[in-house]
Design a protein around this motif. Structure first.
Motif, PDB file in Angstrom:
ATOM      1  N   ARG A  91       0.078  66.709  40.847  1.00 33.82           N
ATOM      2  CA  ARG A  91       0.544  65.733  41.833  1.00 33.82           C
ATOM      3  C   ARG A  91       0.427  64.290  41.326  1.00 33.82           C
ATOM      4  O   ARG A  91       1.209  63.436  41.691  1.00 33.82           O
ATOM      5  CB  ARG A  91      -0.187  65.939  43.151  1.00 33.82           C
ATOM      6  CG  ARG A  91       0.259  67.267  43.765  1.00 33.82           C
ATOM      7  CD  ARG A  91       0.095  67.314  45.245  1.00 33.82           C
ATOM      8  NE  ARG A  91      -1.228  67.780  45.594  1.00 33.82           N
ATOM      9  CZ  ARG A  91      -1.601  67.976  46.849  1.00 33.82           C
ATOM     10  NH1 ARG A  91      -0.784  67.732  47.833  1.00 33.82           N
ATOM     11  NH2 ARG A  91      -2.808  68.407  47.104  1.00 33.82           N
ATOM     12  N   ASP A 215       6.143  75.735  53.019  1.00 33.14           N
ATOM     13  CA  ASP A 215       5.817  74.658  52.086  1.00 33.14           C
ATOM     14  C   ASP A 215       5.182  75.268  50.842  1.00 33.14           C
ATOM     15  O   ASP A 215       4.660  76.389  50.891  1.00 33.14           O
ATOM     16  CB  ASP A 215       4.846  73.673  52.758  1.00 33.14           C
ATOM     17  CG  ASP A 215       4.965  72.260  52.171  1.00 33.14           C
ATOM     18  OD1 ASP A 215       5.694  72.086  51.176  1.00 33.14           O
ATOM     19  OD2 ASP A 215       4.329  71.348  52.714  1.00 33.14           O
ATOM     20  N   ASP A 216       5.222  74.514  49.746  1.00 36.73           N
ATOM     21  CA  ASP A 216       4.630  75.069  48.532  1.00 36.73           C
ATOM     22  C   ASP A 216       3.094  75.053  48.610  1.00 36.73           C
ATOM     23  O   ASP A 216       2.448  76.072  48.413  1.00 36.73           O
ATOM     24  CB  ASP A 216       5.150  74.347  47.264  1.00 36.73           C
ATOM     25  CG  ASP A 216       4.972  72.830  47.305  1.00 36.73           C
ATOM     26  OD1 ASP A 216       4.602  72.293  48.362  1.00 36.73           O
ATOM     27  OD2 ASP A 216       5.198  72.190  46.269  1.00 36.73           O
ATOM     28  N   SER A 219      -2.650  71.922  51.552  1.00 29.69           N
ATOM     29  CA  SER A 219      -3.888  71.375  51.000  1.00 29.69           C
ATOM     30  C   SER A 219      -4.796  70.894  52.140  1.00 29.69           C
ATOM     31  O   SER A 219      -5.645  71.636  52.612  1.00 29.69           O
ATOM     32  CB  SER A 219      -3.539  70.257  50.022  1.00 29.69           C
ATOM     33  OG  SER A 219      -4.707  69.708  49.490  1.00 29.69           O
ATOM     34  N   THR A 220      -4.585  69.679  52.622  1.00 32.49           N
ATOM     35  CA  THR A 220      -5.353  69.254  53.811  1.00 32.49           C
ATOM     36  C   THR A 220      -4.797  69.939  55.052  1.00 32.49           C
ATOM     37  O   THR A 220      -5.410  69.909  56.113  1.00 32.49           O
ATOM     38  CB  THR A 220      -5.245  67.723  54.036  1.00 32.49           C
ATOM     39  OG1 THR A 220      -3.872  67.411  54.313  1.00 32.49           O
ATOM     40  CG2 THR A 220      -5.711  66.952  52.823  1.00 32.49           C
ATOM     41  N   GLY A 221      -3.593  70.502  54.930  1.00 26.02           N
ATOM     42  CA  GLY A 221      -2.950  71.155  56.068  1.00 26.02           C
ATOM     43  C   GLY A 221      -2.306  70.156  57.023  1.00 26.02           C
ATOM     44  O   GLY A 221      -1.692  70.555  58.025  1.00 26.02           O
ATOM     45  N   THR A 223       0.278  68.221  56.716  1.00 27.83           N
ATOM     46  CA  THR A 223       1.741  68.305  56.781  1.00 27.83           C
ATOM     47  C   THR A 223       2.146  69.406  57.759  1.00 27.83           C
ATOM     48  O   THR A 223       2.942  69.187  58.676  1.00 27.83           O
ATOM     49  CB  THR A 223       2.325  68.601  55.386  1.00 27.83           C
ATOM     50  OG1 THR A 223       1.929  67.560  54.491  1.00 27.83           O
ATOM     51  CG2 THR A 223       3.837  68.718  55.419  1.00 27.83           C
TER      52      THR A 223
HETATM   53  C1  R5P Z   1       4.090  67.665  49.071  1.00 27.42           C
HETATM   54  O1  R5P Z   1       4.761  67.080  48.272  1.00 27.42           O
HETATM   55  C2  R5P Z   1       3.899  69.121  49.090  1.00 27.42           C
HETATM   56  O2  R5P Z   1       5.102  69.815  49.013  1.00 27.42           O
HETATM   57  C3  R5P Z   1       3.132  69.529  50.318  1.00 27.42           C
HETATM   58  O3  R5P Z   1       3.890  69.183  51.458  1.00 27.42           O
HETATM   59  C4  R5P Z   1       1.817  68.837  50.375  1.00 27.42           C
HETATM   60  O4  R5P Z   1       1.146  69.023  49.188  1.00 27.42           O
HETATM   61  C5  R5P Z   1       0.985  69.339  51.539  1.00 27.42           C
HETATM   62  O5  R5P Z   1      -0.214  68.648  51.533  1.00 27.42           O
HETATM   63  P1  R5P Z   1      -1.171  68.612  52.791  1.00 27.42           P
HETATM   64  O6  R5P Z   1      -1.456  70.011  53.187  1.00 27.42           O
HETATM   65  O7  R5P Z   1      -2.394  67.892  52.282  1.00 27.42           O
HETATM   66  O8  R5P Z   1      -0.474  67.829  53.865  1.00 27.42           O
END
Ligand code: R5P
Length: 288
Positions: A91, A215-216, A219-221, A223
């Motif tokens: 990232r 989503d790929d 992480s923190t969830g 999104t």
């Molecule tokens: C972003 O570019 C990725 O595709 C995911 O949306 C992102 O990594 C999700 O991150 P998090 O769970 O922290 O919101």
């Protein structure tokens, strides 16, 4: 080729070895009292080895992984490859502020110096077009889309595929096309590591569908959570959340469950939410 599993990857290692008709051998790993890693190869590793190690928590795993690769060569392996269903450190692919480390380059250099090849699933390629921009070893990228599409087809009636941000549009579209389902993309604004806003376009005409957020990385969830809450609060729809890489930092998983979402992930990273098996897609990547 013989396979060995870094602790935590035993199930996917065993099913990959089965799919590829390969033997496995065991490792013994532990930490010395001072925190350093102890690694022992507890079997015949043969000539050509695949280490199966998903690289979530990469800082904990990288040093022992390199120690293992070195030990395998000392035991007679001439080629040592890495199957990392989740590949970390992609990232930070440029400097966002002056002086920042572009850790993706450093990590790729380290892995390339110690392994002969790399197979991974849906790496987070954003500003890099391909892994070869940073990895100097042979790399093979597998895609979870066929496995996710098959799971949705078997489990969800009238799905509406939803990508939480513009980056996800292409591969959410790919999943949707495989099962003849409609797809839309939301607009995401990330204001910080844990602060995400998502806007939902008009979706009234899909009211009779089951929204499937895909989503790929989770992480923190935040999104997924922001998108799921919007769909729930503004449209009375509770989505199924599908992630390829189940990182779930902190209490991300519990928060999503608390919000009422059904969460299903691929087994790229071992997690209780794993419901989509990537054995076939990864096995095809290893064959390639
Ligand atoms: C972003 O570019 C990725 O595709 C995911 O949306 C992102 O990594 C999700 O991150 P998090 O769970 O922290 O919101």
């Amino acid at each position: 080729m013989k396979f060995c599993a870094w602790p935590g990857n035993e199930a996917i290692c065993a099913s990959l070895a089965r799919a590829l008709g390969a033997a496995t051998f065991a490792l013994e790993t532990r930490h010395f009292p001072d925190g350093e890693s102890y690694v022992r190869i507890a079997g015949d590793c043969g000539d050509e080895v695949a280490i199966v190690c998903s690289l979530d928590h990469p800082d904990e795993k990288t040093v022992p992984l390199l120690v293992l690769a070195d030990a395998l060569r000392a035991e007679g392996a001439t080629r040592v490859g890495l199957i990392a269903p989740y590949l970390a450190y992609l990232r930070q692919d440029r400097q966002f502020k002056p002086g920042e480390a572009v850790s993706s380059r450093t990590f790729a250099k380290i892995i390339s110096a110690h392994l002969d090849w790399l197979v991974t699933v849906d790496p987070h390629l954003h500003r890099y077009k391909s892994l070869s921009e940073v990895y100097s070893i042979k790399t093979q990228v597998c895609h979870a889309a066929p496995a996710i599409a098959a799971w949705i087809k078997a489990n969800i009636e009238k799905p509406l595929l939803i990508g939480p941000d513009s980056e996800s549009a292409q591969w959410v579209g790919d999943i949707a096309a495989r099962i003849g389902a409609p797809s839309i993309t939301l607009e995401k604004t990330r204001k910080g590591d844990r602060e995400v806003e998502v806007s939902v376009p008009h979706i009234e005409k899909w009211q009779s569908h089951t929204p499937v957020l895909a989503d790929d990385i989770i992480s923190t969830g935040k999104t997924m959570l922001a998108a799921a809450k919007r769909l729930r609060d503004e449209h009375a729809l509770m989505p199924v959340c599908i992630g390829v890489h189940a990182i779930f930092a902190g209490d991300a998983y519990d928060e999503l469950l608390k919000a009422g979402a059904r969460v299903v992930t691929c087994n790229a990273i071992t997690h209780p939410s794993n419901g989509i098996d990537l054995t076939e897609v990864i096995a095809a990547g290893v064959r390639a």
